[in-house]
Design a protein around this motif. Structure first.
Motif: not given
Length: 429
Positions: A129-142
């Motif tokens: 879950q940590d892996i994907v949430i970190d990736a979500y933060r990087i992908d989603t935010l400018s």
């Protein structure tokens, strides 16, 4: 005053609030592989050898980079329409809901083997879950929003740890552990539903050649090597990795023995708990919360310089405690260290996030964070020898200036950091 309030406005954007919410979910399970797990098992009379061996169940946090590439390239079949990141997040949150429910049904004295398996599954699901949430933060935010996302992530992550640490231990004096785990299961179930219904994922275009290469990789080695090669070909890549390894060295070496230092100075458990957990947490949250506003007023390079330097020098505060072991001196030392630590962590996460190629964000961030975590575990193992040979005062002076190696490497990669920030700023414009 108006300008100050305006500076906090980005925290209330829907994207950053979503990141903060997911980071709260990320922070909930981890203490069930650490202090909360130890306390729970000890209350049931489980022997110390078994408790010690149980810590091995947390190894998925160390090796999560091995399967991060798979989470980058694939989606769970049953949930693939939810999005590249959201599909995995919902899956792992569902797993965590079920695991906490299962923990509510077993007794440690009778089913220690089953509990070992459940904790291993919990650690694997939580690390994933940590892996994907970190990736979500990087992908989603400018790129402009990354500092605010990193800051709020630190705040909500620590709040979740407070719930699963202090709050759970407090509750265990009044209600059964089975009821506690059932309540946590219900909480995770609610988080899963909120994620499913309200967390949005924008379908951004990735670099076609990179995505195609990763999606057609045939072996696990390919999944790992392709993102690694993408990172290592950048200018000064090796020096960047060395800096990541060294950045938290003052904390890594000093932090291991700090609890023993408190005990040797004669502080009670109540004093340590109140000051380190309450005042320390408040200071950490304040440091993390204001970091984004500070970063917006200075270059990322300057923020890293100040973070690295101050993170080391705050260890000198413990010399005050050594000579004047009062509640006030301990409060000052811990508050200062945690305030700078919260600020430095948010700055560091922002830097790691900007380093990642968004085509491989899950893989590359997992690799970079694993390097940082590896340094904490390895360097800290030598701290006991230093204290035994040289005493506490020399130890704290030595650790205070351990920022120098990181600072030296940081000056060598100044150009790459400035170019990284300039490139990301240009992309925003």
């Amino acid at each position: 005053m108006t300008q100050l309030l305006q500076s906090f406005k980005p925290y209330f954007s829907s994207k950053i609030l979503a990141v903060g919410f997911l980071s709260f979910a990320s922070g909930l399970p981890i203490l069930m592989t650490l202090s909360t797990l130890t306390y729970w098992l000890s209350k049931y009379g489980v022997d110390k050898k078994s408790i010690g061996l149980m810590s091995l169940a947390g190894l998925p946090y160390v090796f999560k980079f091995l399967w991060a590439p798979f989470l980058d390239a694939k989606r769970p079949f049953i949930l693939n329409k939810l999005g590249r990141r959201k599909s995995w997040i919902v899956l792992f949150q569902t797993c965590l809901t079920l695991i906490f429910f299962a923990l509510s049904t077993v007794n440690p004295t009778e089913h220690i083997g089953i509990i070992s398996i459940l904790i291993l599954l919990l650690a694997a699901s939580s690390a994933s879950q940590d892996i994907v949430i970190d990736a979500y933060r990087i992908d989603t935010l400018s790129n402009e929003e990354q500092s605010y996302g990193s800051s709020l992530s630190q705040v909500t992550y620590r709040m979740a740890m407070l719930i699963m640490g202090a709050a759970v231990l407090f509750a265990s004096d009044y209600i059964a552990w089975s009821s506690i785990f059932l309540l946590v299961s219900v909480l995770f179930g609610a988080i899963t539903v909120i994620t499913l219904l309200f967390i949005k994922e924008e379908q951004k275009n990735l670099e076609p050649s990179s995505t195609q290469t990763l999606s057609t990789a045939s072996t696990l080695a390919d999944y790992i090597l392709i993102p690694f090669k993408n990172f290592i070909v950048r200018p000064q890549a090796l020096l960047i990795l060395i800096f990541i390894l060294l950045f938290k060295m003052p904390d890594a070496i000093a932090g291991v023995l700090i609890p023993a230092f408190y005990d040797e100075m004669g502080y009670t458990g109540t004093q340590i708990g109140l000051i380190s957990k309450v005042y320390g947490l408040i200071a950490t949250l304040l440091g993390a919360f204001i970091s984004a506003n500070i970063i917006s007023r200075m270059s990322l390079y300057s923020a890293l310089i100040w973070s690295s330097t101050l993170m080391g020098l705050t260890n000198l505060g413990y010399i005050l405690v050594l000579h004047y072991p009062t509640a006030l001196s301990l409060t000052l030392a811990i508050s200062l260290e945690n305030f700078i630590g919260g600020f430095a962590s948010a700055v560091f996460i922002t830097y790691l996030s900007l380093l990642c190629n968004r085509s491989y964000s899950a893989t590359q961030y997992a690799m970079l964070s694993a390097i940082a975590a590896f340094s904490l575990r390895i360097f800290g193992s030598f701290s006991g020898f230093a204290v035994e040979d040289y005493g506490w005062q020399s130890f704290f002076i030595f650790t205070a200036f351990l920022f120098v190696p990181a600072l030296f490497v940081l000056t060598m990669i100044k150009t790459s950091i400035l170019q990284l920030q300039a490139s990301n700023t240009a992309k925003q414009n």
